[in-house]
Design an enzyme around this catalytic site. Structure first.
Site, PDB file in Angstrom:
ATOM      1  N   ASP A 190      -2.606   4.169  11.148  1.00 38.20           N
ATOM      2  CA  ASP A 190      -3.367   3.483  12.126  1.00 38.20           C
ATOM      3  C   ASP A 190      -3.457   3.957  13.525  1.00 38.20           C
ATOM      4  O   ASP A 190      -2.206   4.683  13.847  1.00 38.20           O
ATOM      5  CB  ASP A 190      -2.789   2.060  12.452  1.00 38.20           C
ATOM      6  N   ARG A 216       0.755  -1.099   0.144  1.00 40.03           N
ATOM      7  CA  ARG A 216      -0.086   0.096   0.036  1.00 40.03           C
ATOM      8  C   ARG A 216       0.776   1.309   0.022  1.00 40.03           C
ATOM      9  O   ARG A 216       1.981   1.424   0.675  1.00 40.03           O
ATOM     10  CB  ARG A 216      -0.834  -0.061   1.052  1.00 40.03           C
ATOM     11  N   ASP A 267      -0.650   3.738   4.825  1.00 37.82           N
ATOM     12  CA  ASP A 267      -1.341   3.007   6.125  1.00 37.82           C
ATOM     13  C   ASP A 267      -1.375   3.741   7.300  1.00 37.82           C
ATOM     14  O   ASP A 267      -0.307   4.222   7.606  1.00 37.82           O
ATOM     15  CB  ASP A 267      -0.943   1.497   6.187  1.00 37.82           C
TER      16      ASP A 267
END
Length: 174
Positions: free
Chosen positions: A98, A93, A96
């Site tokens: 989080d 990806r 990302d």
């Protein structure tokens, strides 16, 4: 009321460091969010199918948004940067983002789990988090980030030299 929030960043597509810098800049533009500090960069082996190594970091935020609202904004940043939600689980990806920890809170709903459910197992998240908040407590496991890190088996994670990323532990300026 604002809270201290730690967000993990990762990229393994394209110019990984530039992707992290772009995500950091996007986070700095969120109303009701202030970027306080950044960790060093760390390179890590991927979890999941064969793919390029990740570049990871953690950013400390001061946030007065509810957790679910911040998550929605972070997911929009990911989409704006080319991440496709229907991509392969644990696949490569461009970015990302989080939410790892939210100042002693526990959030458990279908779309968001804070602290991150895998945080205590992931050296690529704990190493940069320990630079910023070694004494932060995991509110479920009741252990500090440093304690979690000492219990973790060795993993393929190493600190990297940054060329574009802000200096370690210095406040970010726009």
């Amino acid at each position: 009321m604002s809270a201290t929030v730690y967000v993990g960043l990762g990229s393994n597509e394209g110019d990984r460091e530039a992707q992290l810098v772009s995500a950091l800049e996007a986070m700095s533009r969120i109303d009701a969010v202030a970027v306080l500090r950044c960790s060093s960069l760390f390179e890590s082996a991927p979890v999941g199918p064969p793919q390029p190594h990740y570049l990871n970091a953690v950013v400390e935020l001061e946030c007065s948004l509810p957790p679910q609202r911040l998550l929605c904004i972070l997911k929009q940043i990911e989409r704006d940067m080319g991440r496709h939600p229907a991509g392969q689980r644990w696949g490569p990806r461009p970015i990302d983002l989080d939410i790892l920890l939210w100042e002693g809170e526990v959030v458990a709903d279908p779309n968001l789990q804070v602290p991150h459910l895998e945080l205590h197992k992931r050296r690529f998240a704990l190493e940069p988090l320990a630079e910023l908040a070694p004494d932060a407590e995991h509110p479920v496991l009741r252990m500090t980030v440093s304690e979690l890190l000492t219990q973790l088996a060795p993993q393929d994670v190493r600190r990297c030299v940054a060329t574009q990323w802000p200096e370690t532990l210095l406040p970010v300026t726009e």
